[in-house]
Design an enzyme around this catalytic site. Structure first.
Site, PDB file in Angstrom:
ATOM      1  N   LEU A   1       0.828  -1.095   0.011  1.00 53.19           N
ATOM      2  CA  LEU A   1       0.071   0.113   0.046  1.00 53.19           C
ATOM      3  C   LEU A   1       0.717   1.263   0.089  1.00 53.19           C
ATOM      4  O   LEU A   1       0.358   2.265  -0.258  1.00 53.19           O
ATOM      5  CB  LEU A   1      -0.747   0.002   1.122  1.00 53.19           C
ATOM      6  CG  LEU A   1      -2.040  -0.989   1.433  1.00 53.19           C
ATOM      7  CD1 LEU A   1      -2.616  -1.087   2.590  1.00 53.19           C
ATOM      8  CD2 LEU A   1      -2.816  -1.031   0.072  1.00 53.19           C
ATOM      9  N   GLY A   2       1.966   1.230   0.457  1.00 55.95           N
ATOM     10  CA  GLY A   2       3.000   2.434   0.624  1.00 55.95           C
ATOM     11  C   GLY A   2       4.164   2.061   1.213  1.00 55.95           C
ATOM     12  O   GLY A   2       4.529   1.204   1.650  1.00 55.95           O
TER      13      GLY A   2
ATOM     14  N   ASP B   1       2.345  15.410  11.331  1.00 53.52           N
ATOM     15  CA  ASP B   1       2.478  15.087  10.084  1.00 53.52           C
ATOM     16  C   ASP B   1       1.003  15.113   9.402  1.00 53.52           C
ATOM     17  O   ASP B   1       0.916  14.101   8.629  1.00 53.52           O
ATOM     18  CB  ASP B   1       3.171  14.061   9.822  1.00 53.52           C
ATOM     19  CG  ASP B   1       3.823  13.778   8.570  1.00 53.52           C
ATOM     20  OD1 ASP B   1       3.933  14.830   7.700  1.00 53.52           O
ATOM     21  OD2 ASP B   1       4.209  12.642   8.029  1.00 53.52           O
TER      22      ASP B   1
ATOM     23  N   ASP C   1     -14.725  15.197  11.143  1.00 48.55           N
ATOM     24  CA  ASP C   1     -14.199  13.982  11.346  1.00 48.55           C
ATOM     25  C   ASP C   1     -12.606  14.289  11.964  1.00 48.55           C
ATOM     26  O   ASP C   1     -12.233  13.437  12.821  1.00 48.55           O
ATOM     27  CB  ASP C   1     -14.045  12.856  10.246  1.00 48.55           C
ATOM     28  CG  ASP C   1     -15.289  12.256  10.041  1.00 48.55           C
ATOM     29  OD1 ASP C   1     -16.267  12.403  10.834  1.00 48.55           O
ATOM     30  OD2 ASP C   1     -15.523  11.560   8.869  1.00 48.55           O
TER      31      ASP C   1
ATOM     32  N   LYS D   1       2.174  -2.588   9.098  1.00 47.92           N
ATOM     33  CA  LYS D   1       3.200  -1.664   8.905  1.00 47.92           C
ATOM     34  C   LYS D   1       4.443  -2.545   9.210  1.00 47.92           C
ATOM     35  O   LYS D   1       4.553  -2.636  10.520  1.00 47.92           O
ATOM     36  CB  LYS D   1       2.945  -0.538   9.650  1.00 47.92           C
ATOM     37  CG  LYS D   1       3.878   0.532   9.247  1.00 47.92           C
ATOM     38  CD  LYS D   1       3.431   2.091   9.935  1.00 47.92           C
ATOM     39  CE  LYS D   1       4.379   3.151   9.376  1.00 47.92           C
ATOM     40  NZ  LYS D   1       3.764   4.384   9.783  1.00 47.92           N
TER      41      LYS D   1
ATOM     42  N   SER E   1      11.412   4.678   6.308  1.00 47.21           N
ATOM     43  CA  SER E   1      11.622   3.539   7.397  1.00 47.21           C
ATOM     44  C   SER E   1      10.791   2.420   7.708  1.00 47.21           C
ATOM     45  O   SER E   1      10.940   1.618   8.404  1.00 47.21           O
ATOM     46  CB  SER E   1      11.608   4.442   8.739  1.00 47.21           C
ATOM     47  OG  SER E   1      10.072   5.013   8.884  1.00 47.21           O
ATOM     48  N   ALA E   2       9.454   2.219   6.626  1.00 51.90           N
ATOM     49  CA  ALA E   2       8.676   1.460   6.803  1.00 51.90           C
ATOM     50  C   ALA E   2       7.826   1.213   5.536  1.00 51.90           C
ATOM     51  O   ALA E   2       7.782   2.091   4.665  1.00 51.90           O
ATOM     52  CB  ALA E   2       7.586   1.774   7.986  1.00 51.90           C
ATOM     53  N   SER E   3       7.337   0.114   5.511  1.00 53.74           N
ATOM     54  CA  SER E   3       6.638  -0.168   4.342  1.00 53.74           C
ATOM     55  C   SER E   3       5.020  -0.852   4.932  1.00 53.74           C
ATOM     56  O   SER E   3       5.088  -1.416   5.772  1.00 53.74           O
ATOM     57  CB  SER E   3       7.030  -1.498   3.475  1.00 53.74           C
ATOM     58  OG  SER E   3       8.141  -1.026   2.770  1.00 53.74           O
ATOM     59  N   VAL E   4       3.903  -0.630   4.101  1.00 55.33           N
ATOM     60  CA  VAL E   4       2.763  -1.112   4.547  1.00 55.33           C
ATOM     61  C   VAL E   4       2.238  -1.982   3.368  1.00 55.33           C
ATOM     62  O   VAL E   4       2.126  -1.564   2.112  1.00 55.33           O
ATOM     63  CB  VAL E   4       1.824   0.454   4.679  1.00 55.33           C
ATOM     64  CG1 VAL E   4       0.345  -0.029   5.481  1.00 55.33           C
ATOM     65  CG2 VAL E   4       2.388   1.269   5.653  1.00 55.33           C
TER      66      VAL E   4
END
Length: 404
Positions: free
Chosen positions: A26-27, A141, A124, A48, A31-34
């Site tokens: 997904l992304g 962020d 929301d 994640k 520092s990380a992948s999802v």
């Protein structure tokens, strides 16, 4: 154990003793992948996975985990299901978060959003920020990619708390994304880059989140990416005049009073002095939120929900012959059950909604599959138009008259 393919993307995660299949990435960040993962038809989630930290810190993982564990339970904040450690087949250990799987982000939606969508998103995210700020946290962020739609909860949710910090204890020097960065964060980042040490009391406050949301709402209303605008000298000299100009340019297609309320709300978020900026709880009291709007058809195509609305299927003649009407109900239910579990089905005989087919599925996964497979099909020589429909409105028996 994680099984990996040649591109080093995981194929399977073992989570709490169960194998989950990786369906897509997904992304991917620094520092990380999802990943979107599934353990069968009924269970989907997001993982994640943080990059292995060669220095042994795992700082990003521990930071985001601690923030999420501290703020769980709010409907407008992504749900953390659990945490786990992965051991890959090449001996690399990574830390992972198992998260609620959400749908489209604000950055993926059409530019030039309807007032219904702007209001929905604004309310929301202000609810999320009011809660977050009461708990003493700054998101730090906020941007369109970090606001995602939940089909099952029918609301927008905040994600990605990797830069978040407790107000008064800012442990991150560089915060916010270019284009959504408040003036005080811009100054702080510049000083940090120059090697100037900030004292503990001079960190940024929750006001930086309000600035970011103001920019996001202005982009949603105008359909314009404002990164270059907010970096210009004209913006620094008189941002209020630019906001007025954007609203004057778009006011012809929108009713005047709601536009003025939205403009004033956004301007109250974009004051240069963070102490003068409105807070989330005050912003929620804006008269903009007291005005009812109906969604546009584009909103209902883009925002999934468990309810589908099928157009261009039923003639008036079918509605007034009871036998034909009952046959159509049975036929439609039989057809729609091919794609998932149908909870209810409604075909109104009178306006609003006359001749439209409303199908409530057990979950949004089934309705999304049905929408994908039904759109463009023909029944009795007619092309089907399939949109989603707000579950809350359907449950109340409220059928929007203005959406066609």
């Amino acid at each position: 154990m994680v099984i990996e393919n040649q591109s080093m993307k995981p194929v399977l995660f073992e989570i709490f003793g169960e194998l989950w299949t990786v369906q897509s990435r997904l992304g991917q960040g620094v520092s990380a992948s999802v990943y979107r993962v599934s353990s069968g038809r009924a269970s989907t989630a997001a993982v994640k996975e943080f990059q292995a930290d060669t220095q042994g810190g795992d700082y990003g993982y521990h930071k985001e985990r601690s923030v999420l564990e501290d703020i769980q339970g709010h409907k407008n904040i992504v749900t953390l299901y659990g945490v786990f450690t992965n051991h890959s087949c090449v001996g690399v250990t990574t830390r992972c978060l198992l998260l609620e799987l959400l749908d489209v982000s604000v950055s993926e939606l059409l530019q030039g959003h309807s007032m219904w969508l702007v209001q929905h998103c604004a309310r929301d995210i202000l609810e999320a920020l009011a809660f977050l700020h009461r708990e003493g946290y700054v998101h730090a962020d906020l941007k369109p990619r970090n606001i995602l739609w939940s089909a099952d909860d029918e609301c927008f949710k905040l994600i990605d708390f990797g830069l978040s910090f407790k107000e008064g204890n800012q442990d991150v020097k560089y915060i916010q994304t270019d284009g959504y960065r408040a003036p005080e964060a811009e100054l702080q980042n510049s000083l940090a880059q120059a090697g100037v040490e900030m004292d503990g009391d001079s960190g940024c406050t929750a006001a930086v989140d309000m600035w970011s949301l103001g920019i996001i709402l202005l982009e949603m209303f105008s359909g314009i990416k404002l990164k270059d605008t907010v970096r210009s000298q004209e913006w620094k000299d008189n941002s209020a005049a630019i906001v007025d100009h954007i609203f004057a340019s778009n006011s012809l297609v929108c009713p005047a009073i709601p536009v003025y309320h939205l403009r004033d709300l956004i301007k109250s978020m974009l004051l240069n002095d963070p102490k003068q900026r409105c807070i989330a709880e005050t912003a929620l009291l804006s008269p903009f939120f007291s005005i009812p709007f109906a969604p546009h058809i584009e909103d209902l195509v883009l925002l999934p929900s468990p309810v589908l609305r099928l157009l261009n299927l039923i003639d008036d003649s079918h509605l007034h012959n009871e036998e034909e009407y009952e046959d159509i109900l049975e036929d439609m239910k039989e057809e729609c059950q091919k794609y998932g579990s149908v909870v209810s089905l409604l075909i109104p005989k009178e306006n609003p909604g006359k001749g439209q087919v409303f199908v409530e599925y057990a979950n949004s996964s089934d309705s999304k599959e049905a929408q994908r497979l039904l759109t463009g099909r023909t029944f009795d020589g007619k092309f089907v138009v399939a949109t989603f429909y707000p579950l809350s409105a359907y449950k109340r028996g409220y059928l929007y008259q203005t959406v066609q």
